[in-house]
Enzyme design. Structure first.
Site, PDB file in Angstrom:
ATOM      1  N   ASP A 111       0.860  -1.180   0.000  1.00 50.86           N
ATOM      2  CA  ASP A 111       0.000   0.000   0.000  1.00 50.86           C
ATOM      3  C   ASP A 111       0.899   1.234   0.000  1.00 50.86           C
ATOM      4  OD1 ASP A 111      -1.942  -1.900   0.407  1.00 50.86           O
ATOM      5  OD2 ASP A 111      -2.785  -0.976   2.204  1.00 50.86           O
ATOM      6  N   HIS A 167       5.087  -7.250  -0.292  1.00 57.06           N
ATOM      7  CA  HIS A 167       4.810  -8.546  -0.890  1.00 57.06           C
ATOM      8  C   HIS A 167       5.468  -8.655  -2.259  1.00 57.06           C
ATOM      9  CE1 HIS A 167       1.367  -9.494   1.983  1.00 57.06           C
ATOM     10  NE2 HIS A 167       1.671  -8.228   2.245  1.00 57.06           N
ATOM     11  N   SER A 255       8.748   4.350   4.593  1.00 56.01           N
ATOM     12  CA  SER A 255       9.648   3.430   3.904  1.00 56.01           C
ATOM     13  C   SER A 255       9.302   3.385   2.419  1.00 56.01           C
ATOM     14  CB  SER A 255       9.535   2.035   4.518  1.00 56.01           C
ATOM     15  OG  SER A 255       9.625   2.101   5.925  1.00 56.01           O
TER      16      SER A 255
END
Length: 296
Positions: A111, A167, A255
């Protein structure tokens, strides 16, 4: 400063207000903050100290105000807000099964707000305020930089309110990540506008090579940032990875995840390309398609 981005689900322009916006402006825009305080703030020991503080049971009291101030949807989380053991436990929270759909093609690894470039050389025309960005500086590997000299580039920036697990964007065999040590610059849009090259080339990062069956090699590069104690891998290297499988998570802070892949293997989505050309990030979610596999 107004930090505008496109919400892809509504196709509307929204404004982001980073936590600590005044401090970030001081650190990256004020000569005093930049010369005297920023060099200390980006040191590893500061990030490690703050990381330990966010692991302590006493940090739980920060969770509810943080959720309320940034309007975080906790109905997606596996745990109830009262069940977290520390702020970091909340920060790298897992999501309930099924709340993210893994779509076709190459997908977003997390996200966040995304920029895409069909050729990495385009980055120099986008970040006009920074000095020249080179893959050699970023990867610290001459051979790898030469291999990806004309690759497509994806930059996914995670804000503090985002889901902070990342992911795999495609299926393949994932290598053991190669650590590239560095400092801890913020990856907020304020820092990117002022210090783009330093943020990406000097920050702590890890380089993972995902070898696909039919689309060549994809580089997946998580980048640490100010107040992020470490990059935490959760996958088994040298094993077959499914698209959407969890790769790792960031502890507290903003990040970034960077992708590099053959532009002949995937066609980046046109809306993401157009928004980037218009100097706007696009908010996407993990598993959302960002490009179509060519020839599939």
């Amino acid at each position: 400063m107004d930090i505008k981005f496109i919400n892809r689900s509504t196709n509307t322009i929204e404004i982001e207000r980073p936590p600590g916006e005044e401090l970030l402006n001081f650190l990256y825009s004020n000569p005093f903050g930049e010369k005297l305080i920023l060099p200390v703030a980006k040191q590893k020991f500061i990030s490690e100290w703050y990381g330990k503080k966010m692991d302590s049971p006493g940090s739980k009291k920060r969770i509810e105000p943080f959720v309320k101030s940034l309007h975080i949807d906790m109905t997606e989380a596996q745990k109830d807000i009262t069940e977290f053991t520390s702020f970091n436990d909340f920060f790298y929270r897992k999501l309930k099964a099924g709340v993210r759909t893994i779509e076709t093609g190459i997908v977003s690894p997390g996200d966040g707000k995304i920029l895409v470039f069909e050729n990495v050389a385009e980055v120099n025309t986008f970040f006009v305020k920074g000095k020249k960005f080179t893959l050699k500086e970023f990867l610290q590997d001459d051979a790898l930089a030469a291999q990806h000299a004309n690759s497509a580039l994806v930059i996914l920036r995670l804000a503090p309110n985002d889901y902070h697990r990342y992911h795999f964007p495609y299926e393949g065999i994932a290598s053991e990540p190669k650590k590239v040590d560095g400092l801890y610059y913020s990856v907020s849009p304020i820092a990117l506008n002022k210090k783009f090259t330093e943020v990406f080339c000097e920050n702590k990062k890890e380089i993972c090579k995902l070898k696909t069956a039919d689309k060549g090699e994809i580089l997946i590069i998580p980048v640490g940032a100010t107040m992020v104690g470490s990059l935490n891998n959760t996958f088994e290297p040298d094993s077959l990875i499914k698209k959407g499988e969890e790769m790792g998570y960031f502890a507290f802070g903003g990040s970034t995840v960077v992708l590099l892949f053959n532009s002949d293997a995937f066609k980046l989505d046109s809306d993401l390309i157009e928004n980037t050309k218009n100097k706007l990030e696009t908010f996407v979610k993990m598993g959302e398609k960002i490009g179509t596999a060519i020839g599939s």
